[in-house]
Design a protein around this motif. Sequence first.
Motif, PDB file in Angstrom:
ATOM      1  N   THR A 147      45.724  14.793  27.183  1.00  0.00           N
ATOM      2  CA  THR A 147      46.756  15.606  26.548  1.00  0.00           C
ATOM      3  C   THR A 147      46.709  17.012  27.145  1.00  0.00           C
ATOM      4  N   VAL A 148      47.742  17.791  26.842  1.00  0.00           N
ATOM      5  CA  VAL A 148      47.768  19.153  27.377  1.00  0.00           C
ATOM      6  C   VAL A 148      46.592  19.959  26.820  1.00  0.00           C
ATOM      7  N   ASP A 149      46.297  19.751  25.532  1.00  0.00           N
ATOM      8  CA  ASP A 149      45.143  20.451  24.956  1.00  0.00           C
ATOM      9  C   ASP A 149      43.839  20.073  25.658  1.00  0.00           C
ATOM     10  N   GLN A 150      43.714  18.791  25.938  1.00  0.00           N
ATOM     11  CA  GLN A 150      42.487  18.363  26.634  1.00  0.00           C
ATOM     12  C   GLN A 150      42.409  18.957  28.045  1.00  0.00           C
ATOM     13  N   LEU A 151      43.562  19.043  28.708  1.00  0.00           N
ATOM     14  CA  LEU A 151      43.592  19.681  30.035  1.00  0.00           C
ATOM     15  C   LEU A 151      43.116  21.136  29.922  1.00  0.00           C
ATOM     16  N   CYS A 152      43.646  21.835  28.909  1.00  0.00           N
ATOM     17  CA  CYS A 152      43.240  23.234  28.705  1.00  0.00           C
ATOM     18  C   CYS A 152      41.735  23.313  28.439  1.00  0.00           C
ATOM     19  N   ASP A 153      41.231  22.428  27.582  1.00  0.00           N
ATOM     20  CA  ASP A 153      39.799  22.464  27.252  1.00  0.00           C
ATOM     21  C   ASP A 153      38.950  22.239  28.502  1.00  0.00           C
ATOM     22  N   GLU A 154      39.459  21.379  29.391  1.00  0.00           N
ATOM     23  CA  GLU A 154      38.680  21.095  30.601  1.00  0.00           C
ATOM     24  C   GLU A 154      38.720  22.264  31.592  1.00  0.00           C
ATOM     25  N   ILE A 155      39.905  22.839  31.784  1.00  0.00           N
ATOM     26  CA  ILE A 155      40.087  23.801  32.875  1.00  0.00           C
ATOM     27  C   ILE A 155      39.859  25.262  32.455  1.00  0.00           C
ATOM     28  N   PHE A 156      40.138  25.592  31.207  1.00  0.00           N
ATOM     29  CA  PHE A 156      40.100  27.008  30.815  1.00  0.00           C
ATOM     30  C   PHE A 156      38.760  27.711  31.065  1.00  0.00           C
ATOM     31  N   PRO A 157      37.626  27.059  30.788  1.00  0.00           N
ATOM     32  CA  PRO A 157      36.367  27.771  31.085  1.00  0.00           C
ATOM     33  C   PRO A 157      36.286  28.210  32.547  1.00  0.00           C
ATOM     34  N   VAL A 158      36.836  27.397  33.449  1.00  0.00           N
ATOM     35  CA  VAL A 158      36.793  27.740  34.879  1.00  0.00           C
ATOM     36  C   VAL A 158      37.609  29.015  35.146  1.00  0.00           C
ATOM     37  N   ILE A 159      38.715  29.158  34.419  1.00  0.00           N
ATOM     38  CA  ILE A 159      39.556  30.343  34.622  1.00  0.00           C
ATOM     39  C   ILE A 159      39.029  31.550  33.832  1.00  0.00           C
ATOM     40  N   PHE A 160      38.669  31.317  32.573  1.00  0.00           N
ATOM     41  CA  PHE A 160      38.446  32.462  31.677  1.00  0.00           C
ATOM     42  C   PHE A 160      36.985  32.836  31.460  1.00  0.00           C
ATOM     43  N   ASP A 161      36.051  31.936  31.705  1.00  0.00           N
ATOM     44  CA  ASP A 161      34.647  32.247  31.447  1.00  0.00           C
ATOM     45  C   ASP A 161      34.002  32.822  32.715  1.00  0.00           C
ATOM     46  N   ALA A 162      33.661  34.103  32.647  1.00  0.00           N
ATOM     47  CA  ALA A 162      33.153  34.796  33.846  1.00  0.00           C
ATOM     48  C   ALA A 162      31.846  34.195  34.358  1.00  0.00           C
ATOM     49  N   LYS A 163      31.137  33.483  33.493  1.00  0.00           N
ATOM     50  CA  LYS A 163      29.835  32.948  33.908  1.00  0.00           C
ATOM     51  C   LYS A 163      29.963  31.640  34.703  1.00  0.00           C
ATOM     52  N   ILE A 164      31.116  30.989  34.597  1.00  0.00           N
ATOM     53  CA  ILE A 164      31.292  29.705  35.278  1.00  0.00           C
ATOM     54  C   ILE A 164      31.910  29.916  36.658  1.00  0.00           C
ATOM     55  N   MET A 165      31.297  29.354  37.674  1.00  0.00           N
ATOM     56  CA  MET A 165      31.751  29.488  39.060  1.00  0.00           C
ATOM     57  C   MET A 165      32.081  30.937  39.435  1.00  0.00           C
ATOM     58  N   PRO A 166      31.153  31.872  39.243  1.00  0.00           N
ATOM     59  CA  PRO A 166      31.490  33.295  39.461  1.00  0.00           C
ATOM     60  C   PRO A 166      31.735  33.668  40.918  1.00  0.00           C
ATOM     61  N   LYS A 167      31.125  32.943  41.853  1.00  0.00           N
ATOM     62  CA  LYS A 167      31.296  33.296  43.276  1.00  0.00           C
ATOM     63  C   LYS A 167      31.648  32.069  44.098  1.00  0.00           C
ATOM     64  N   ARG A 168      32.544  32.225  45.047  1.00  0.00           N
ATOM     65  CA  ARG A 168      32.865  31.090  45.925  1.00  0.00           C
ATOM     66  C   ARG A 168      31.721  30.831  46.898  1.00  0.00           C
ATOM     67  N   VAL A 169      31.253  31.900  47.549  1.00  0.00           N
ATOM     68  CA  VAL A 169      30.124  31.767  48.470  1.00  0.00           C
ATOM     69  C   VAL A 169      29.075  32.785  48.058  1.00  0.00           C
ATOM     70  N   ASN A 170      27.919  32.305  47.633  1.00  0.00           N
ATOM     71  CA  ASN A 170      26.843  33.216  47.261  1.00  0.00           C
ATOM     72  C   ASN A 170      25.846  33.306  48.411  1.00  0.00           C
ATOM     73  N   GLN A 171      25.521  34.529  48.824  1.00  0.00           N
ATOM     74  CA  GLN A 171      24.596  34.718  49.953  1.00  0.00           C
ATOM     75  C   GLN A 171      23.310  35.391  49.504  1.00  0.00           C
ATOM     76  N   ALA A 172      23.131  35.556  48.172  1.00  0.00           N
ATOM     77  CA  ALA A 172      21.960  36.307  47.686  1.00  0.00           C
ATOM     78  C   ALA A 172      20.670  35.568  48.008  1.00  0.00           C
ATOM     79  N   ASP A 173      19.840  36.253  48.753  1.00  0.00           N
ATOM     80  CA  ASP A 173      18.574  35.677  49.194  1.00  0.00           C
ATOM     81  C   ASP A 173      17.721  35.274  47.985  1.00  0.00           C
TER      82      ASP A 173
END
Length: 669
Positions: A147-173
């Motif tokens: 459902t649309v709600d389920q889609l939102c529940d799945e995807i929204f953390p990726v968009i709105f939660d700063a802690k999830i997937m914060p960097k595309r490429v991390n180079q920190a030693d």
Amino acid sequence: MMFGLMSLGAQAQEKDSFKYADESFADIQMLRYKVEGFDELSLSQKTFIYYLYEAALQGRDILFDQNGKYNLRIRKMLETVYTQYKGDRNSADFKALEVYLKRVWFSSGIHHHYGCEKFVPGFSADFFRSALKSVDAKQLPLAKKQTVDQLCDEIFPVIFDAKIMPKRVNQADGEDLILTSAENYYDGVTQAEAEEFYNKMKEGAGDQPVMFGMNSRLVKKNGKIKELVWKEGGLYGSAIKNIVKYLQLARPYAENDQQKKVIDKLVEFYKSGSLKTFDEYSIEWVKDLNSRVDFCNGFIESYGDPLGLKSSWESIVNFKDLQATKRTETISSNAQWFEDHSPVDPRFKKEKVKGVSAKVITAAVLAGDLYPSTAIGINLPNSNWIRSVHGSKSVTIGNLTDAYAKAAHGNGFREEFVIDKEMIELLDKYDSQTDDLHTDLHECLGHGSGKLLPGVDADSLKAYGSTIEEARADLFGLYYMADPKLLELGLLSDKDAYKAQYYSYIMNGMLTQLVRIELGNDIEEAHMRNRALISWWAYENGKADNVIELVKKDGKTFVKINDFQKLRALFGKLLAEIQRVKSEGDFEGAKALVEKYAVKINPEIHKEIKERYSKLNISPYKGFINPVYTAVKDAKGNITDVKISYGEGYAEQMLRYSKDYSTLPYINE
Ligand code: ZN
């Protein structure tokens, strides 16, 4: 390898109404480039370009998916709301969604194309959810029975939660670079597992190894690690199938048999995924020197993988700029003269030097990792052994540097930072010409000049090596920029033209390049260090003769050059010293130069320059809108002409691409 923008020059009056600068949003300005000379190509060449252009656009979705596993779905959700939303389109939430979508298009994903950090949406999750529920659900990238709600529940953390997937490429030693990077090149494997997997492959590969791991996603399923190869019938197969189709349509219009061979090998590679075939393709491509039209289409650069193995998809179609290429050929064919007359100790000179004949090209279309943000020069292939055995092709993209320069004209930069009207006029007149020439001297002669003393290890300068190497190439160019030989060869039109280059180089090296660095940080990037090194060294060592001055006017700092010929002599002196450091492998000498002149920034000047720059409101990042090519066909479907037009807007172009070139499923494995 690719290289980026060196300085923001500007050129005199535009001749017509073509608009180089287009819209701005966030930290981006969109530009347009002109494909000068397209109309003069033969019908066959135009048709060839047309099919290669189609092949370029067919790969667009691949990069979105490589940059992050949710990117295609997020793009579709945003586009659906953007095109179908019936609520208030002037609300702050909707406007912020529009900016966010433009950034996602620009970066081919939800992370910044340059800094790699995740975008912070300026609209609320509640707004986005209700907007998604208000549009036709059939247009949304729903999973099976979702459902649309389920889609939102799945995807929204990726968009709105700063802690999830914060960097595309991390180079920190010290961190697990794979687990902490959001790119989609690895799934379920740790850095240690991936390294072990590929180290095993490299064992016993000999001295002509393929580029292991270049064209696949590495996944762990049920405890087993394996590669999902990007090929027809494999991962990204539906996009690749379309690319192959258009490559095959282009093939009959290739300019010669060598170019047909290139296409055949590329198609074979796309069908089999064999990296051995990819090497064969690269070798054929390097040998294809006689064609006017050229192109890349494939998995090329590995900047997007924290381990530097996996290559992002990109394409560029281009044709040789005959007039500008004559310039680089003139330089190359006189390479020995330049080497013999350089101010370097004869012990460090090459007895026989071969100039690299970099060609200047006109880009016809940019795609994948070259779009909209792009390189202005490319040197390929990336395989080390192919480069040393078969050579490489180096190109600078003339119509893109031209567009940057024209778009910068009138943005207030020169008026703010250049000392007086006379110098502004000199720069307006000659800076674009001398900038191009300096790049040519740097690429065609500078890097290839000089030699190491016998027994000196090429890596002995270690971390200082690339700064010293760039300085060597830049100084070679700067020294000769003021040489009467350039007038004699017809490369410069006026004996004072070089002064424009000298002024803008020193101004950039001492002052204006600092706008790209955060306050409190040091200079780190090798090209920037090299410019600081040359400029501050010349300033310090010319002090007794007052060659360069920093003057204050109304509290603002300006560069003033009092003696251009003495500055040239200083460039010659530093070139001789830098070549000695390189030739002798003098690590301590390199370290002393770089640490003294090229790393630390005067904090007061830094702050002042950044404040002055920010008042100009110049976007730090630029990208290009592509032209549109339309095939004119007769009743039988034969192409009788190819028309080029420039009117398409940024959002219009992106939406059209999403509509016509959505070649991958939204949910990939
Ligand atoms: Zn260089």
